[in-house]
Design a protein around this motif. Sequence first.
Motif, PDB file in Angstrom:
ATOM      1  N   UNK A 117       0.834  -1.205   0.000  1.00 22.74           N
ATOM      2  CA  UNK A 117       0.000   0.000   0.000  1.00 22.74           C
ATOM      3  C   UNK A 117       0.868   1.255   0.000  1.00 22.74           C
ATOM      4  N   UNK A 118       1.883   1.270   0.841  1.00 26.61           N
ATOM      5  CA  UNK A 118       2.773   2.430   0.926  1.00 26.61           C
ATOM      6  C   UNK A 118       3.493   2.662  -0.403  1.00 26.61           C
ATOM      7  N   UNK A 119       3.914   1.581  -1.062  1.00 26.26           N
ATOM      8  CA  UNK A 119       4.600   1.710  -2.345  1.00 26.26           C
ATOM      9  C   UNK A 119       3.674   2.301  -3.396  1.00 26.26           C
ATOM     10  N   UNK A 120       2.425   1.851  -3.418  1.00 22.65           N
ATOM     11  CA  UNK A 120       1.466   2.394  -4.393  1.00 22.65           C
ATOM     12  C   UNK A 120       1.199   3.871  -4.136  1.00 22.65           C
ATOM     13  N   UNK A 121       0.992   4.232  -2.895  1.00 24.74           N
ATOM     14  CA  UNK A 121       0.658   5.612  -2.574  1.00 24.74           C
ATOM     15  C   UNK A 121       1.843   6.558  -2.812  1.00 24.74           C
ATOM     16  N   UNK A 122       3.067   6.044  -2.733  1.00 24.34           N
ATOM     17  CA  UNK A 122       4.248   6.877  -2.953  1.00 24.34           C
ATOM     18  C   UNK A 122       4.698   6.872  -4.407  1.00 24.34           C
ATOM     19  N   UNK A 123       4.046   6.083  -5.246  1.00 23.58           N
ATOM     20  CA  UNK A 123       4.404   6.043  -6.661  1.00 23.58           C
ATOM     21  C   UNK A 123       5.542   5.115  -6.992  1.00 23.58           C
ATOM     22  N   UNK A 124       5.908   4.243  -6.083  1.00 24.08           N
ATOM     23  CA  UNK A 124       7.006   3.309  -6.310  1.00 24.08           C
ATOM     24  C   UNK A 124       6.497   1.944  -6.762  1.00 24.08           C
ATOM     25  N   UNK A 125       7.336   1.199  -7.466  1.00 23.23           N
ATOM     26  CA  UNK A 125       7.216  -0.245  -7.678  1.00 23.23           C
ATOM     27  C   UNK A 125       6.175  -0.680  -8.701  1.00 23.23           C
ATOM     28  N   UNK A 126       5.007  -0.042  -8.765  1.00 18.89           N
ATOM     29  CA  UNK A 126       3.915  -0.556  -9.589  1.00 18.89           C
ATOM     30  C   UNK A 126       3.861   0.055 -10.983  1.00 18.89           C
ATOM     31  N   UNK A 127       4.741   0.983 -11.292  1.00 19.23           N
ATOM     32  CA  UNK A 127       4.805   1.541 -12.624  1.00 19.23           C
ATOM     33  C   UNK A 127       3.677   2.512 -12.914  1.00 19.23           C
ATOM     34  N   UNK A 128       3.595   2.920 -14.194  1.00 19.21           N
ATOM     35  CA  UNK A 128       2.621   3.924 -14.611  1.00 19.21           C
ATOM     36  C   UNK A 128       1.824   3.409 -15.801  1.00 19.21           C
ATOM     37  N   UNK A 129       0.516   3.627 -15.763  1.00 17.73           N
ATOM     38  CA  UNK A 129      -0.358   3.291 -16.883  1.00 17.73           C
ATOM     39  C   UNK A 129      -0.456   4.521 -17.778  1.00 17.73           C
ATOM     40  N   UNK A 130       0.027   4.407 -19.009  1.00 17.00           N
ATOM     41  CA  UNK A 130       0.053   5.534 -19.938  1.00 17.00           C
ATOM     42  C   UNK A 130      -1.161   5.465 -20.857  1.00 17.00           C
ATOM     43  N   UNK A 131      -1.855   6.599 -21.008  1.00 15.37           N
ATOM     44  CA  UNK A 131      -2.950   6.676 -21.972  1.00 15.37           C
ATOM     45  C   UNK A 131      -4.325   6.726 -21.374  1.00 15.37           C
ATOM     46  N   UNK A 132      -4.451   6.431 -20.076  1.00 15.20           N
ATOM     47  CA  UNK A 132      -5.773   6.503 -19.446  1.00 15.20           C
ATOM     48  C   UNK A 132      -6.103   7.971 -19.176  1.00 15.20           C
ATOM     49  N   UNK A 133      -7.323   8.363 -19.509  1.00 14.13           N
ATOM     50  CA  UNK A 133      -7.752   9.746 -19.349  1.00 14.13           C
ATOM     51  C   UNK A 133      -8.316   9.949 -17.949  1.00 14.13           C
ATOM     52  N   UNK A 134      -7.459  10.212 -17.018  1.00 17.81           N
ATOM     53  CA  UNK A 134      -7.892  10.414 -15.632  1.00 17.81           C
ATOM     54  C   UNK A 134      -6.813  10.004 -14.660  1.00 17.81           C
ATOM     55  N   UNK A 135      -7.087  10.272 -13.384  1.00 19.69           N
ATOM     56  CA  UNK A 135      -6.130   9.936 -12.345  1.00 19.69           C
ATOM     57  C   UNK A 135      -6.206   8.482 -11.940  1.00 19.69           C
ATOM     58  N   UNK A 136      -5.326   8.105 -11.043  1.00 20.50           N
ATOM     59  CA  UNK A 136      -5.305   6.722 -10.580  1.00 20.50           C
ATOM     60  C   UNK A 136      -6.046   6.615  -9.248  1.00 20.50           C
ATOM     61  N   UNK A 137      -6.366   5.378  -8.876  1.00 21.87           N
ATOM     62  CA  UNK A 137      -7.083   5.132  -7.628  1.00 21.87           C
ATOM     63  C   UNK A 137      -6.166   5.289  -6.427  1.00 21.87           C
ATOM     64  N   UNK A 138      -6.700   5.890  -5.372  1.00 29.67           N
ATOM     65  CA  UNK A 138      -5.997   5.902  -4.089  1.00 29.67           C
ATOM     66  C   UNK A 138      -6.394   4.667  -3.297  1.00 29.67           C
ATOM     67  N   UNK A 139      -5.455   4.104  -2.571  1.00 32.57           N
ATOM     68  CA  UNK A 139      -5.741   2.931  -1.749  1.00 32.57           C
ATOM     69  C   UNK A 139      -6.545   3.342  -0.524  1.00 32.57           C
TER      70      UNK A 139
END
Length: 321
Positions: free
Chosen positions: A284-306
């Motif tokens: 959870x901490x890695x996702x919220x800090x932007x680490x480890x899970x990479x980036x989805x390119x091309x989606x029109x919108x933000x990402x989900x918060x845990x």
Amino acid sequence: MSNLDRRSTLSVCGGRGFVVAEPVRELLSPRRVKLGESTEVRRLLPNLGRRMVGAWAFVDHYGPDDIADEPGMQVPPHPHMGLQTVSWLHEGEVLHRDSIGSLQTVRPRELGLMTSGRAISHSEESPRSHARLLHGAQLWVALPEAHRAVEPHFQHHADLPALTGQGLTATVILGELDGARSPGTVYSPLVGADLALSAGAEVTLPLDPDFEYAVLAMSGEAHVDNVPVEPGAMLYLGCGRTGLPLRGVSDAGLMLLGGEPFEEEIVMWWNFVGRSNEEIAQARADWMSGNRFGEVVGYDGGRLAAPELPPVPLKPRGRVR
């Protein structure tokens, strides 16, 4: 697909202690969960009565929904680890994007299989120009310890093997059924099959007695081992079966899920499958800090918060509550 429930709780699943070793008929009712703004799903696993069937650890059934004048499925980028996601459609299309660069439209009776391994993120959405109806299932397969840190990858298979006869067409989604094997990669002995049953058909489907099984009803009216199973419900069948009697009251669509009982205990929370509370918290901490899970390119919108982790200590519950 994501688990968007903001009340996600830590669950310990797996282990053989609660596997039903003989044939049973345990009807599981779904819990309704909102998925984004316009999609409602019926959640069958994890269930108050049962948490896994073989390595199958999560089952959502959705639709058929009329989305002609709606955006349809819109699931922003979100993370996964320690599992495989299986996208299976009867109607409509889903556009898959992920952090390793995959971009694929999945259509009815095509396999979209994402192996998260150590870490991946993805989004799912109905294409801008889409069919009127959306109907399908989203499933997770827990990865065993030896393979849960594999490199993430995505597979799409449009042509899958099928068994036909006596008013039944069984398309093998994952694993093997009666000698027909799916090209999708699996990491434990299991089977997933789509069953199209004609009205009036009576057939016995061959099974492996060492597997435990369940049947999800997708559409129509059918009796599974003489039990009526309505769309959106799932019948848990236990182990010890060499065959499964099926009867179509009308044309019906079913999904057969099975596998060797999963020996390992897993901790499942939100979109993560791990082995400890600490491991889940780190993910959870890695996702919220932007680490480890990479980036989805091309989606029109933000990402989900845990969601927030629950404050209560983890209580092991095994395969059933």
